[in-house]
Write a protein that holds these residues in place. Structure first.
Motif, PDB file in Angstrom:
ATOM      1  N   ILE A 164       6.868  39.938 -10.513  1.00  0.00           N
ATOM      2  CA  ILE A 164       7.704  38.750 -10.358  1.00  0.00           C
ATOM      3  C   ILE A 164       7.534  37.841 -11.576  1.00  0.00           C
ATOM      4  CG2 ILE A 164       8.021  36.631  -9.012  1.00  0.00           C
ATOM      5  CD1 ILE A 164       7.314  38.273  -6.523  1.00  0.00           C
ATOM      6  N   LEU A 165       6.270  37.645 -11.968  1.00  0.00           N
ATOM      7  CA  LEU A 165       6.007  36.807 -13.140  1.00  0.00           C
ATOM      8  C   LEU A 165       6.622  37.414 -14.392  1.00  0.00           C
ATOM      9  CD1 LEU A 165       2.345  35.565 -12.674  1.00  0.00           C
ATOM     10  CD2 LEU A 165       4.459  34.244 -12.653  1.00  0.00           C
ATOM     11  N   LEU A 166       6.457  38.717 -14.523  1.00  0.00           N
ATOM     12  CA  LEU A 166       7.001  39.417 -15.693  1.00  0.00           C
ATOM     13  C   LEU A 166       8.512  39.236 -15.775  1.00  0.00           C
ATOM     14  CD1 LEU A 166       6.520  41.822 -17.927  1.00  0.00           C
ATOM     15  CD2 LEU A 166       7.547  43.209 -16.134  1.00  0.00           C
ATOM     16  N   ALA A 167       9.187  39.494 -14.641  1.00  0.00           N
ATOM     17  CA  ALA A 167      10.645  39.427 -14.626  1.00  0.00           C
ATOM     18  C   ALA A 167      11.123  38.003 -14.890  1.00  0.00           C
ATOM     19  CB  ALA A 167      11.169  39.908 -13.280  1.00  0.00           C
ATOM     20  N   PHE A 168      10.467  37.063 -14.237  1.00  0.00           N
ATOM     21  CA  PHE A 168      10.876  35.664 -14.385  1.00  0.00           C
ATOM     22  C   PHE A 168      10.608  35.174 -15.799  1.00  0.00           C
ATOM     23  CE2 PHE A 168      10.103  31.077 -13.798  1.00  0.00           C
ATOM     24  CZ  PHE A 168      11.377  30.759 -13.371  1.00  0.00           C
ATOM     25  N   GLY A 169       9.417  35.516 -16.308  1.00  0.00           N
ATOM     26  CA  GLY A 169       9.063  35.109 -17.670  1.00  0.00           C
ATOM     27  C   GLY A 169      10.029  35.684 -18.687  1.00  0.00           C
ATOM     28  N   SER A 170      10.366  36.977 -18.524  1.00  0.00           N
ATOM     29  CA  SER A 170      11.252  37.552 -19.534  1.00  0.00           C
ATOM     30  C   SER A 170      12.654  36.978 -19.416  1.00  0.00           C
ATOM     31  CB  SER A 170      11.253  39.081 -19.491  1.00  0.00           C
ATOM     32  OG  SER A 170      11.072  39.551 -18.205  1.00  0.00           O
ATOM     33  N   SER A 171      13.061  36.552 -18.219  1.00  0.00           N
ATOM     34  CA  SER A 171      14.395  35.947 -18.111  1.00  0.00           C
ATOM     35  C   SER A 171      14.451  34.642 -18.902  1.00  0.00           C
ATOM     36  CB  SER A 171      14.774  35.716 -16.649  1.00  0.00           C
ATOM     37  OG  SER A 171      14.087  34.597 -16.133  1.00  0.00           O
ATOM     38  N   ALA A 172      13.358  33.878 -18.855  1.00  0.00           N
ATOM     39  CA  ALA A 172      13.332  32.630 -19.617  1.00  0.00           C
ATOM     40  C   ALA A 172      13.355  32.915 -21.116  1.00  0.00           C
ATOM     41  CB  ALA A 172      12.093  31.818 -19.253  1.00  0.00           C
ATOM     42  N   ILE A 173      12.583  33.937 -21.518  1.00  0.00           N
ATOM     43  CA  ILE A 173      12.549  34.284 -22.940  1.00  0.00           C
ATOM     44  C   ILE A 173      13.927  34.764 -23.397  1.00  0.00           C
ATOM     45  CG2 ILE A 173      11.593  35.935 -24.605  1.00  0.00           C
ATOM     46  CD1 ILE A 173       8.952  35.710 -22.937  1.00  0.00           C
ATOM     47  N   VAL A 174      14.540  35.607 -22.553  1.00  0.00           N
ATOM     48  CA  VAL A 174      15.879  36.110 -22.870  1.00  0.00           C
ATOM     49  C   VAL A 174      16.861  34.942 -23.012  1.00  0.00           C
ATOM     50  CG1 VAL A 174      17.843  37.238 -21.737  1.00  0.00           C
ATOM     51  CG2 VAL A 174      15.698  38.461 -21.994  1.00  0.00           C
ATOM     52  N   GLY A 175      16.767  33.966 -22.104  1.00  0.00           N
ATOM     53  CA  GLY A 175      17.653  32.796 -22.157  1.00  0.00           C
ATOM     54  C   GLY A 175      17.490  32.024 -23.450  1.00  0.00           C
ATOM     55  N   ALA A 176      16.221  31.813 -23.837  1.00  0.00           N
ATOM     56  CA  ALA A 176      15.963  31.061 -25.065  1.00  0.00           C
ATOM     57  C   ALA A 176      16.464  31.850 -26.271  1.00  0.00           C
ATOM     58  CB  ALA A 176      14.471  30.784 -25.199  1.00  0.00           C
ATOM     59  N   PHE A 177      16.202  33.166 -26.253  1.00  0.00           N
ATOM     60  CA  PHE A 177      16.566  34.001 -27.392  1.00  0.00           C
ATOM     61  C   PHE A 177      18.083  34.069 -27.574  1.00  0.00           C
ATOM     62  CE2 PHE A 177      17.498  38.069 -29.403  1.00  0.00           C
ATOM     63  CZ  PHE A 177      16.660  38.007 -30.510  1.00  0.00           C
ATOM     64  N   PHE A 178      18.782  34.364 -26.476  1.00  0.00           N
ATOM     65  CA  PHE A 178      20.227  34.533 -26.594  1.00  0.00           C
ATOM     66  C   PHE A 178      20.970  33.201 -26.544  1.00  0.00           C
ATOM     67  CE2 PHE A 178      18.951  38.808 -25.366  1.00  0.00           C
ATOM     68  CZ  PHE A 178      19.651  39.543 -26.300  1.00  0.00           C
TER      69      PHE A 178
ATOM     70  N   GLU B 228      20.742  24.089 -21.800  1.00  0.00           N
ATOM     71  CA  GLU B 228      21.679  24.611 -20.800  1.00  0.00           C
ATOM     72  C   GLU B 228      21.481  26.118 -20.613  1.00  0.00           C
ATOM     73  OE1 GLU B 228      25.590  22.929 -21.259  1.00  0.00           O
ATOM     74  OE2 GLU B 228      26.457  24.653 -20.212  1.00  0.00           O
ATOM     75  N   ALA B 229      21.351  26.844 -21.738  1.00  0.00           N
ATOM     76  CA  ALA B 229      21.142  28.298 -21.641  1.00  0.00           C
ATOM     77  C   ALA B 229      19.836  28.604 -20.923  1.00  0.00           C
ATOM     78  CB  ALA B 229      21.138  28.916 -23.035  1.00  0.00           C
ATOM     79  N   LEU B 230      18.809  27.838 -21.269  1.00  0.00           N
ATOM     80  CA  LEU B 230      17.495  28.047 -20.677  1.00  0.00           C
ATOM     81  C   LEU B 230      17.525  27.762 -19.175  1.00  0.00           C
ATOM     82  CD1 LEU B 230      15.035  28.961 -22.176  1.00  0.00           C
ATOM     83  CD2 LEU B 230      14.257  26.611 -22.305  1.00  0.00           C
ATOM     84  N   LEU B 231      18.187  26.673 -18.829  1.00  0.00           N
ATOM     85  CA  LEU B 231      18.274  26.283 -17.429  1.00  0.00           C
ATOM     86  C   LEU B 231      19.053  27.341 -16.639  1.00  0.00           C
ATOM     87  CD1 LEU B 231      17.311  23.960 -15.694  1.00  0.00           C
ATOM     88  CD2 LEU B 231      19.498  22.835 -16.046  1.00  0.00           C
ATOM     89  N   LEU B 232      20.148  27.823 -17.232  1.00  0.00           N
ATOM     90  CA  LEU B 232      20.933  28.879 -16.580  1.00  0.00           C
ATOM     91  C   LEU B 232      20.070  30.105 -16.335  1.00  0.00           C
ATOM     92  CD1 LEU B 232      24.380  28.821 -18.407  1.00  0.00           C
ATOM     93  CD2 LEU B 232      23.993  28.521 -15.970  1.00  0.00           C
ATOM     94  N   SER B 233      19.306  30.504 -17.350  1.00  0.00           N
ATOM     95  CA  SER B 233      18.545  31.737 -17.190  1.00  0.00           C
ATOM     96  C   SER B 233      17.379  31.532 -16.230  1.00  0.00           C
ATOM     97  CB  SER B 233      18.061  32.266 -18.539  1.00  0.00           C
ATOM     98  OG  SER B 233      17.221  31.332 -19.147  1.00  0.00           O
ATOM     99  N   ILE B 234      16.824  30.315 -16.202  1.00  0.00           N
ATOM    100  CA  ILE B 234      15.715  30.077 -15.279  1.00  0.00           C
ATOM    101  C   ILE B 234      16.216  30.048 -13.831  1.00  0.00           C
ATOM    102  CG2 ILE B 234      14.097  28.289 -14.493  1.00  0.00           C
ATOM    103  CD1 ILE B 234      13.453  27.807 -17.452  1.00  0.00           C
TER     104      ILE B 234
END
Ligand SMILES: Nc1ncnc2c1ncn2[C@@H]1O[C@H](COP(=O)(O)OP(=O)(O)O)[C@@H](O)[C@H]1O
Ligand SMILES: [Mg+2]
Lengths: 249, 408
Positions: free
Chosen positions: B374-388, B336-342
């Motif tokens: 765009i890739l950087l921002a999107f990729g880090s949002s997914a990582i942030v979602g997984a991390f937090f 759910e967190a990952l999906l939200l952040s993606i």
């Protein structure tokens, strides 16, 4: 005792809450056996440990000490994952408060245990088919797409019963299943449980109502965390376990 | 539970709480949009600077005088003189042009228009070519006019507009200080290069500037001072070698050592390097700001997920009672967190790209949107979602079934 298959066998089960001076011994050495196909009522005053026992029998918690054999397997020392699997495969739990997922249809609620069935996974279609059959069994096939808030208490409890049966458990455990219901709905639920029992389902049920208990095959009376007496079909008999238990603990 | 089922449950949970889901995503949306917009701005700034540097003219070496004037009446101590340019032209191999400039500032009059402190630039014939300037109207002055100290001038684009408005300046006369000059040409617009406004100046033969605007009684002995000598280098020549030749020649002519030189030799490369170091500092500052906003977004997700886990304690208990393992519960909330952040990341990309585009259109600043940002921002949002998302999901998985079921 008959030679029928034993579903539940407990050996000196205790449950102690808290530690030191404030510790509460909710169960103080329970020894019971329940055979396949039985319908057993558990009675006792409030605080006597009925729910605590149901939670242990339902593998929702582990006893502080003692052994619990479920369907021949010692489940007293299983880890959380194994316990969850046992709950999923062998037990159908019916609660007083129904415990359906809110904003989720009856059909989805009934299929919930299938989601966590790793042992005999079903395809989505087969699962929904099975859940529909269960709804039919409890007479709610027309309410499959209703959410809990659109159903009466009795209907919600019937959905819960359908859910309890969907994985073909070896027994159903019910903790005051009619406690939140009016007399009529309560009677309907009891009739349904009797019907299931006649079809072979083993049921252990907590109840406050002596009349309800009288309709079962046996009543186990708990007092203060111990089995006080066991009544067979209205015939009262104190089993020779009582005093011996007190001495071993 | 299969991952696809976890995804379905997560998707349904998100839909069941649309507003809360949106608020959870908001931090990520802002973070991702910030990364994209900020990278677009700094890339735009860099592109602008690169263009300016290119428009300085190609293959140029800048020789600048470091003038240390004495008190009144004393001879200037060092600095470049006009003859240095001639010496470089004859004494250094591998060069294609040498251009000299000397500046001053004067009041300019045309009719009723009086402009004070206008920069006047005395220079030589090669100037338009080395500084990449084109004549819009009329012509540039030639060698004869420099030799004869002809009173002619070419004016910059914006100065021409200030003085003459709509009318044609070519053939008109302007008064610079006390000297009357014939306007023979107007430059095309060039704009700012670094800090120099090429369009607001008036360009004169350097001999006229020496005579009328920077006369010195020492010029007779020492030569006329100049501000700058541009040396255009043959593209095939070795730049370092030419710099060394220029330095040796001037050290000898000025009778100084390299350490105490009264001039400096720089190349376009030096200018590019300084500019690059300032933009890269700017860039990393923006990257930090954007990164921090992504982390703040992640903390937002963690916050709401923790609230969500608490709110849904009973749901967790119900799932556990029918056989969900701790792993199942963890997977559900992590998904759910990952999906939200993606989803937040995707919306953030749209907002960021749109924002950068609108920002570029509405402001003077240029924005360059790059796929990598765009890739950087999107990729880090997914990582942030997984991390937090992990911590709340793990908390959920540790709940005791009975206590969870008892939760009101
Ligand atoms: N989580 C708990 N922590 C501490 N004491 C508990 C807890 N659950 C039950 N008890 C205590 O254990 C005893 C038995 O409770 P319970 O099994 O709920 O009784 P019943 O269901 O028969 O009313 C009571 O004294 C109750 O206060
Ligand atoms: Mg109870």
């Amino acid at each position: 005792m008959s030679t029928a298959h034993i579903i539940i066998k407990t050996v000196d089960i205790t449950q102690v809450y808290g530690m030191g001076d404030i510790s509460v011994a909710a169960l103080r050495g329970i020894n019971i056996q329940i055979q396949q196909g039985e319908f057993v009522a558990i009675m006792g005053p409030s605080g006597s440990g009925k729910s605590t026992l149901m939670h242990i029998l339902g593998c929702l918690s582990q006893p502080t000490s003692g052994q619990y054999f479920l369907d021949g397997e010692d489940v007293s020392h299983l880890n959380k994952i194994q316990l969850a699997t046992v709950r999923n495969q062998k037990i159908g739990f019916i609660f007083q408060a129904y415990n359906l997922l809110a904003r989720t249809t009856a059909l989805q609620n009934v299929s919930l245990p299938l989601l966590y069935n790793r042992v005999n996974p079903k395809t989505k279609e087969d699962g929904l088919e099975k859940a529909r059959n269960m709804l039919e069994l409890v007479g709610l096939e027309t309410r499959a797409n209703h959410q809990p808030h659109e159903l009466s208490g009795g209907q919600q409890q019937r959905v819960a019963i359908a859910r309890a049966l969907v994985n073909d458990p070896v027994m159903v455990i019910a903790d005051e299943p009619t406690g939140n219901l009016d007399t009529r709905s309560g009677t309907e639920i009891m009739n349904l449980l009797h019907q299931l029992n006649e079809q072979g389902t083993t049921i252990v049920m907590v109840t406050h109502d002596p009349k309800t208990a009288a309709h079962t095959q046996r009543t186990i009376n708990l007092v203060d965390g111990l089995v006080d007496s066991i009544t067979h079909n209205g015939r009262h008999s104190t089993q020779p376990v009582g005093e011996a238990q007190h001495e071993t603990h | 539970m299969k991952p696809t089922e976890a995804l379905t449950i997560a998707w349904e949970a998100i839909l069941k709480n649309k507003i809360r889901s949106f608020l959870t995503m908001l931090g990520i949306i802002i973070g991702v949009a910030a990364v994209i917009i900020m990278v677009a701005i700094s890339a735009g700034t860099e592109a602008t600077i690169q263009e300016q540097i290119t428009s300085l003219g190609s293959n140029l070496v800048f020789v600048q005088g470091a003038m240390m004037r004495g008190g009144p009446g004393q001879a200037p101590q060092g600095g470049l003189v006009y003859d240095d340019a001639a010496a470089i032209e004859t004494g250094v191999d591998g060069i294609t042009a040498v251009v000299v400039e000397q500046n001053s500032s004067e009041t300019i009059k045309y009719g009723d228009v009086i402009l004070e402190n206008v920069e006047i630039l005395g220079t030589t014939v090669g100037f338009p070519s080395v500084r990449d300037m084109e004549i819009a109207d009329g012509r540039y002055f030639n060698d004869q006019e420099i030799e004869r100290k002809s009173k002619v001038a070419v004016i910059g684009y914006s100065l021409a507009q200030e003085l003459f408005g709509e009318s044609n300046p070519v053939g008109q006369y302007v008064k610079v200080g006390n000297t009357k000059l014939a306007v023979i040409g107007v430059f095309k617009e060039k704009g700012l290069v670094g800090n120099t406004d090429f369009d607001s100046r008036i360009y004169l033969p350097i001999s006229v500037v020496f005579q009328k605007f920077t006369p010195s009684m020492f010029a007779r002995f020492m030569g006329d001072s100049v501000r700058m000598i541009y040396v255009e280098v043959d593209p095939d020549a070795n730049l370092d070698n030419i710099i060394t030749q220029i330095e040796l020649l001037l050290v000898k002519r000025h009778d100084v050592t390299l350490d105490s030189a009264d001039f400096s030799v720089t190349t376009q490369q030096d200018i590019i390097s300084t500019q690059e170091s300032t933009t890269s500092a700017f860039r990393s500052l923006l990257a930090w700001v954007a990164g921090v906003s992504l982390i703040v977004g992640g903390i937002g997700i963690m916050n709401i997920m923790l609230v969500s886990v608490t709110e849904r304690t009973r749901e967790i208990g119900i799932r556990q009672s029918v056989g969900a393992t701790p792993n199942d519960i963890r997977l559900q909330f992590l998904t759910e967190a990952l999906l939200l952040s993606i989803i937040g990341g995707l919306i953030g990309v749209l907002v960021g790209v749109g924002g950068a585009y609108i920002f570029g259109a509405l402001s003077d600043m240029r924005t360059v949107i790059s796929a990598s940002s765009i890739l950087l921002a999107f990729g880090s949002s997914a990582i942030v979602g997984a991390f937090f998302g992990y911590y709340p999901a793990n908390q959920a998985s540790k709940l005791d079934p009975i206590e969870a079921l008892r939760y009101e």
